[in-house]
Design a protein around this motif. Structure first.
Motif, PDB file in Angstrom:
ATOM      1  N   CYS A  26      -4.438  -0.198   0.049  1.00  0.00           N
ATOM      2  CA  CYS A  26      -5.084  -1.342   0.689  1.00  0.00           C
ATOM      3  C   CYS A  26      -6.550  -1.080   0.929  1.00  0.00           C
ATOM      4  CB  CYS A  26      -4.374  -1.683   1.992  1.00  0.00           C
ATOM      5  SG  CYS A  26      -4.550  -0.424   3.269  1.00  0.00           S
ATOM      6  N   CYS A  81       0.847  -1.195   0.000  1.00  0.00           N
ATOM      7  CA  CYS A  81       0.000   0.000   0.000  1.00  0.00           C
ATOM      8  C   CYS A  81       0.880   1.241   0.000  1.00  0.00           C
ATOM      9  CB  CYS A  81      -0.899  -0.009   1.227  1.00  0.00           C
ATOM     10  SG  CYS A  81      -1.816   1.523   1.452  1.00  0.00           S
ATOM     11  N   CYS A 112      -6.962   4.755   2.788  1.00  0.00           N
ATOM     12  CA  CYS A 112      -5.601   5.086   2.365  1.00  0.00           C
ATOM     13  C   CYS A 112      -5.609   5.882   1.067  1.00  0.00           C
ATOM     14  CB  CYS A 112      -4.780   3.807   2.197  1.00  0.00           C
ATOM     15  SG  CYS A 112      -4.232   3.138   3.777  1.00  0.00           S
ATOM     16  N   CYS A 164       0.139   3.211   3.782  1.00  0.00           N
ATOM     17  CA  CYS A 164       0.476   2.648   5.099  1.00  0.00           C
ATOM     18  C   CYS A 164       1.485   1.513   5.026  1.00  0.00           C
ATOM     19  CB  CYS A 164      -0.797   2.185   5.801  1.00  0.00           C
ATOM     20  SG  CYS A 164      -1.578   0.761   5.028  1.00  0.00           S
TER      21      CYS A 164
HETATM   22 ZN   LIG Z   1      -3.044   1.257   3.324  1.00  0.00          ZN
END
Ligand SMILES: [Zn+2]
Length: 75
Positions: free
Chosen positions: A66, A45, A70, A48
């Motif tokens: 993800c 991702c 995000c 994160c």
């Molecule tokens: Zn993420």
């Protein structure tokens, strides 16, 4: 006379409805672009750093996310 007015309103309504209906498909660019990545490959991702399966991730601007959160943070 009133029939003519109703006809004009009807035509405007149809055009308006078609225009609105077309809009959501523009934003629905999720996992269309799969270069060399297989559907079950793990990708990181961009926000994160969590690894997610490609077919469960969100692709936006050539970056994978993800989750929707995000993606929202990135944009
Ligand atoms: Zn993420």
């Amino acid at each position: 006379m009133i029939l003519k007015v109703l006809l004009v309103i009807g035509v405007i309504g149809i055009v308006y409805f078609m225009f609105i209906k077309k809009k959501p498909s523009v934003t629905q660019k999720t996992t269309n672009k799969k270069d060399d990545i297989k559907a079950n490959d793990m990708i990181e991702c961009s926000t994160c750093g969590v690894y997610t399966e490609v077919n469960e991730s969100i692709l936006s601007n050539a970056k994978y996310y993800c989750s929707q959160e995000c993606l929202d943070k990135a944009s």
